[in-house]
Design an enzyme around this catalytic site. Structure first.
Site, PDB file in Angstrom:
ATOM      1  N   CYS A 269       0.798  -1.237   0.000  1.00 20.42           N
ATOM      2  CA  CYS A 269       0.000   0.000   0.000  1.00 20.42           C
ATOM      3  C   CYS A 269       0.826   1.281   0.000  1.00 20.42           C
ATOM      4  CB  CYS A 269      -0.941  -0.010   1.187  1.00 20.42           C
ATOM      5  SG  CYS A 269      -2.003  -1.455   1.186  1.00 20.42           S
TER       6      CYS A 269
HETATM    7  C1  UGA Z   1      -1.254   0.341   5.503  1.00 21.15           C
HETATM    8  C2  UGA Z   1      -2.058   1.281   6.405  1.00 21.15           C
HETATM    9  O1  UGA Z   1      -1.501   1.271   7.729  1.00 21.15           O
HETATM   10  C3  UGA Z   1      -3.531   0.860   6.450  1.00 21.15           C
HETATM   11  O2  UGA Z   1      -4.259   1.808   7.224  1.00 21.15           O
HETATM   12  C4  UGA Z   1      -4.080   0.829   5.024  1.00 21.15           C
HETATM   13  O3  UGA Z   1      -5.425   0.389   4.998  1.00 21.15           O
HETATM   14  C5  UGA Z   1      -3.246  -0.109   4.184  1.00 21.15           C
HETATM   15  O4  UGA Z   1      -1.862   0.326   4.211  1.00 21.15           O
HETATM   16  C6  UGA Z   1      -3.787  -0.087   2.782  1.00 21.15           C
HETATM   17  O5  UGA Z   1      -3.720   0.973   2.131  1.00 21.15           O
HETATM   18  O6  UGA Z   1      -4.411  -1.079   2.364  1.00 21.15           O
HETATM   19  P1  UGA Z   1      -0.178  -2.120   5.781  1.00 21.15           P
HETATM   20  O7  UGA Z   1       0.497  -1.855   4.467  1.00 21.15           O
HETATM   21  O8  UGA Z   1      -0.893  -3.407   5.977  1.00 21.15           O
HETATM   22  O9  UGA Z   1      -1.272  -0.953   6.095  1.00 21.15           O
HETATM   23  O10 UGA Z   1       0.962  -2.036   6.887  1.00 21.15           O
HETATM   24  P2  UGA Z   1       1.437  -1.038   8.031  1.00 21.15           P
HETATM   25  O11 UGA Z   1       1.258  -1.712   9.322  1.00 21.15           O
HETATM   26  O12 UGA Z   1       0.872   0.312   7.867  1.00 21.15           O
HETATM   27  O13 UGA Z   1       3.024  -0.977   7.718  1.00 21.15           O
HETATM   28  C7  UGA Z   1       3.513  -0.462   6.483  1.00 21.15           C
HETATM   29  C8  UGA Z   1       5.042  -0.380   6.509  1.00 21.15           C
HETATM   30  O14 UGA Z   1       5.480   0.682   7.367  1.00 21.15           O
HETATM   31  C9  UGA Z   1       5.738  -1.648   7.016  1.00 21.15           C
HETATM   32  O15 UGA Z   1       6.834  -1.939   6.174  1.00 21.15           O
HETATM   33  C10 UGA Z   1       6.223  -1.280   8.399  1.00 21.15           C
HETATM   34  O16 UGA Z   1       7.384  -1.974   8.780  1.00 21.15           O
HETATM   35  C11 UGA Z   1       6.515   0.209   8.224  1.00 21.15           C
HETATM   36  N1  UGA Z   1       6.453   0.974   9.478  1.00 21.15           N
HETATM   37  C12 UGA Z   1       5.262   1.096  10.149  1.00 21.15           C
HETATM   38  C13 UGA Z   1       7.592   1.603   9.959  1.00 21.15           C
HETATM   39  O17 UGA Z   1       8.685   1.526   9.356  1.00 21.15           O
HETATM   40  N2  UGA Z   1       7.516   2.346  11.105  1.00 21.15           N
HETATM   41  C14 UGA Z   1       6.346   2.485  11.789  1.00 21.15           C
HETATM   42  O18 UGA Z   1       6.346   3.191  12.814  1.00 21.15           O
HETATM   43  C15 UGA Z   1       5.204   1.847  11.307  1.00 21.15           C
END
Ligand code: UGA
Length: 430
Positions: A269
């Site tokens: 995403c």
């Molecule tokens: C993300 C959004 O959080 C959801 O709200 C949204 O619905 C979704 O995309 C989408 O558009 O369908 P997702 O991709 O499942 O969800 O994963 P996240 O938990 O948001 O993590 C995304 C990335 O950011 C991961 O690689 C994670 O490691 C990284 N991340 C997350 C960080 O590097 N630091 C953080 O503090 C949080």
């Protein structure tokens, strides 16, 4: 109500099962027969905590799947939950959405009564009104706003907590073209509003709903990149970035979520959506400088990790363990995982890469068939000259004696997950 969901990926399958749980009668339409058979057999086609239980509970009664679009005719509303992958230039790929809109239009030509079509997929503002609705009109011979309405209901669930996120959202965004469409959406979401913990319900226009989704993801991705930018500065000054970020997160205007600095963001995403909204902005003559900078910072983090390794030794011919291959913990999904540019850079530098992940090895093997993989972190570490941590799986925090089996106990941690102790030459990426 009777609902049809076109598309059975992460979002489509989750919302179908959750709508059934809310009391609706749901049919999931997909062109993939294996997925359809799986749902009908009561088995979730994807791995998501809590999803198997819902599919098992409702399959055969309130939830069923089919490849036959005609089953939509007996439903009140259709949600389009199809993939919108990136084109080569980062712009949004609408092939699956367009094909589904045309098939839906052909089906609706046979319907007598009113129907609501809701875009669930992430699409660039104006897409529902200017791309999807005209296709449905052309194929059905019907007019939007008359025989059928359109709506847009973005989804904010995360992989790994999809069911929980859907059933307990912060907000529900309902975009629609008419009062009648808004009333239908209200009726669909009322059971969720009643059950969830007081979610905000935002009733808005269709293109506003489309943009809310991009703005949400772009903000979160940029928040992480800003945290990484600040953390990189911290590192240059020998400042502990995690203490700094924890402190600023306590400012209620900033908030502590999505401030985990490190190797950056991946997944299906954030990278796709930031690229798509940047490409869309450019197509209208606007250069989104801050968003582009967020992408640039994200692209740079794996290379900074390689630089830290290069400060220790030339990686050529050295055995380097990469711990964590999925884009985040709790999933076997490797799409846009930060481990991919990391492995690419290691291979370019001539390193012998050995990869380990609790669940994502087979997915990564398809991407990098020639590197070595192990079934335990201990095996990856044994004899390694360095370990690079790419994903914050809990089990990496519990690693201890395993590091003693490395040739050199050098650990460069991209997620601040490894527990520091004497005997490990530990360095955090930020
Ligand atoms: C993300 C959004 O959080 C959801 O709200 C949204 O619905 C979704 O995309 C989408 O558009 O369908 P997702 O991709 O499942 O969800 O994963 P996240 O938990 O948001 O993590 C995304 C990335 O950011 C991961 O690689 C994670 O490691 C990284 N991340 C997350 C960080 O590097 N630091 C953080 O503090 C949080």
């Amino acid at each position: 109500m009777k609902l049809s969901i076109v598309g059975s990926g992460y979002v489509g399958t989750t919302i179908a099962a959750c709508f059934a749980d809310l009391g609706h009668d749901v049919v999931n339409v997909d062109i993939d027969e294996d997925i359809v058979d799986s749902i009908n057999a009561g088995v979730a086609p994807i791995h998501e905590p809590g999803l198997d239980e819902l599919v098992e509970q409702y399959a055969g009664n309130r939830l069923r799947a089919t490849t036959d679009y005609d089953e939509i005719l007996d439903t009140d509303a259709t949600f389009l939950a199809l993939p919108t992958p990136s084109n080569e230039d980062g712009s949004i790929g609408l092939g699956a959405m367009n094909a589904a809109a045309e098939s839906l239009g052909e089906t609706l030509s046979k319907k007598d009564g009113y129907h609501l079509v809701v875009t669930k997929s992430t699409v660039i503002p104006t897409t529902t009104e200017e791309v999807i609705a005209p296709r449905i009109e052309a194929a059905s011979g019907k007019t939007v706003g008359e025989e059928f309405d359109i709506g847009m209901n973005p989804e904010f669930l995360r992989e790994g907590t999809a069911v929980e996120d859907f059933l307990d959202p912060d907000k529900i965004v309902l975009g629609a073209n008419t009062d009648r469409a808004h009333e239908t959406l209200d009726a669909i979401f009322d059971p969720l509003v009643q059950r969830a913990d007081d979610p905000a319900v935002i009733k808005t226009g269709i293109r506003e709903a489309e943009m809310i989704k991009y703005a949400n993801n772009a903000f979160l991705a940029s928040k992480i990149s800003l945290a990484n930018d600040l953390a990189n500065i911290c590192k240059e000054f020998g400042v502990d970035s995690y203490e700094v970020l924890e402190a600023i997160g306590l400012d209620s205007r900033i908030g502590s979520a999505f401030l985990a600095a490190g190797l950056g963001w991946g997944g299906s995403c954030f990278p796709k959506d930031t690229a798509a909204i940047i490409a869309a902005a450019r197509s209208r003559g606007y250069e989104p400088r801050l968003l582009q900078a967020a992408v640039d910072v994200n692209d740079q983090q794996p290379h900074r990790m390689l630089e830290l390794l290069g400060d220790r030794f030339d990686p050529r011919g050295k055995r380097v363990a990469v711990l964590g291959l999925s884009f985040k913990p709790g999933t076997d999904d490797i799409r846009e995982s930060r481990a991919i540019p990391l492995i690419d850079a290691l291979l370019d530098a001539g390193a012998d890469v050995v990869g380990y992940d609790p669940v994502a090895v087979e997915s990564m093997r398809e991407k990098f068939p020639s590197i070595e993989y192990t079934t335990t972190a201990a095996d990856a570490l044994a004899g390694a000259d360095a370990a690079l941590v790419a994903t914050d799986w809990d089990e990496f925090a519990a690693l201890d004696d395993e590091f003693d089996e490395m040739r050199e106990p050098i650990v460069i941690d991209g997620r601040r997950i490894v527990t520091r102790r004497d005997g490990i030459d530990y360095e955090s990426l930020v």
